[in-house]
Design a protein around this motif. Sequence first.
Motif, PDB file in Angstrom:
ATOM      1  N   ASN A 237       3.976   0.902  -0.827  1.00  0.00           N
ATOM      2  CA  ASN A 237       2.799   0.807  -1.924  1.00  0.00           C
ATOM      3  C   ASN A 237       2.798   2.235  -2.565  1.00  0.00           C
ATOM      4  OD1 ASN A 237       0.144   0.991  -3.270  1.00  0.00           O
ATOM      5  ND2 ASN A 237      -0.721  -0.665  -1.898  1.00  0.00           N
ATOM      6  N   GLU A 238       3.053   2.517  -3.904  1.00  0.00           N
ATOM      7  CA  GLU A 238       2.967   3.677  -4.513  1.00  0.00           C
ATOM      8  C   GLU A 238       1.432   4.148  -4.550  1.00  0.00           C
ATOM      9  OE1 GLU A 238       5.286   5.474  -5.123  1.00  0.00           O
ATOM     10  OE2 GLU A 238       7.238   4.248  -5.341  1.00  0.00           O
ATOM     11  N   SER A 239       0.394   3.439  -4.584  1.00  0.00           N
ATOM     12  CA  SER A 239      -0.961   3.885  -4.445  1.00  0.00           C
ATOM     13  C   SER A 239      -1.460   4.517  -3.380  1.00  0.00           C
ATOM     14  CB  SER A 239      -1.877   2.720  -4.986  1.00  0.00           C
ATOM     15  OG  SER A 239      -1.819   1.805  -3.845  1.00  0.00           O
ATOM     16  N   LYS A 262      10.002  -4.507  -8.110  1.00  0.00           N
ATOM     17  CA  LYS A 262       8.545  -4.914  -8.182  1.00  0.00           C
ATOM     18  C   LYS A 262       8.191  -6.009  -7.406  1.00  0.00           C
ATOM     19  CE  LYS A 262       4.339  -3.866  -9.831  1.00  0.00           C
ATOM     20  NZ  LYS A 262       3.662  -4.626  -8.908  1.00  0.00           N
ATOM     21  N   GLN A 267       1.255  -1.879  -7.824  1.00  0.00           N
ATOM     22  CA  GLN A 267       2.018  -0.777  -7.477  1.00  0.00           C
ATOM     23  C   GLN A 267       3.055  -0.925  -6.221  1.00  0.00           C
ATOM     24  OE1 GLN A 267      -0.298   2.894  -8.247  1.00  0.00           O
ATOM     25  NE2 GLN A 267      -2.155   1.771  -8.296  1.00  0.00           N
TER      26      GLN A 267
END
Length: 283
Positions: A237-239, A262, A267
């Motif tokens: 999770n890029e967040s 994705k 994200q």
Amino acid sequence: MLRLLIPKTLRRVLRLWGHNIKFMIEGSGWRPLSWALKGLGILDYAKRPLVMEVKSYSQLDHLKSCQREPETVAWLENNFRPGEILYDIGANVGAYSLIAWTVTAGQGRIYAFEPGFSTFDALVQNLILNKCGDKIIPLPVALADRTEIFYFHYSDISPGHALHELSDFSASAQRVPHPAFSQPMLGWRLDDFIEKFNLPHPTHLKIDVDGEELRVIKGAERTLASPTLKSLLIEINESLAGAAEIKERLHSAGLVMSNSYKRKRPQTFNYIFERKRGETSYF
């Protein structure tokens, strides 16, 4: 009036059966009504019918695991070979472990790590249903960055549910707002676990632990640097803080990102890393 006469629990069971019957007819080919009544379904893997327990909405959703993550299925089919070792970390009810078992015609070995008590029970039931317990080893183990006791906070205790969290045992059990249950649990560094129990090093790693991936990576430095490890699929999770550190640590271990996919959650991506010839580990 009828709604008032039928208990809430029974209404939920009837809805679940209805959803299961619909999915079995439309999504997996027709199966006897008795399967739905027994709480059974078929995983949406076209190459072999794989039976799975369905006693919660989350388990029902896991019947569509191939539709949800076709890249994970392709990664297993293209990389996992007879005689190799897969560690499925965050195995949940075992959908991808079952696919990995099928890909090698039972000639690979899979270690399925799943710490949640109700989900682990469902995982074992699925191994029994498919008669593959000799090749898929279920382990009720939480992997972390330290070998010590943690709190394992359940977002929901129903089997197949996800988004649970770990926190320090010394901290308050209420670190996660209103958990369904907070269970003291022994967490292991993967390096320690392999050494303590003399396990074979994995050829392939799949890591999907809903935001706790950095903890797992920090506890697996020797495992990641081992030349035995050929590839890794990890959800990131890029967040979340630490997303960049995960990639840096994998690169330092000699693993190079080859693909990203994705996911439906914001994200969030599945990343595939591979060990390339000439890549050097710094651990």
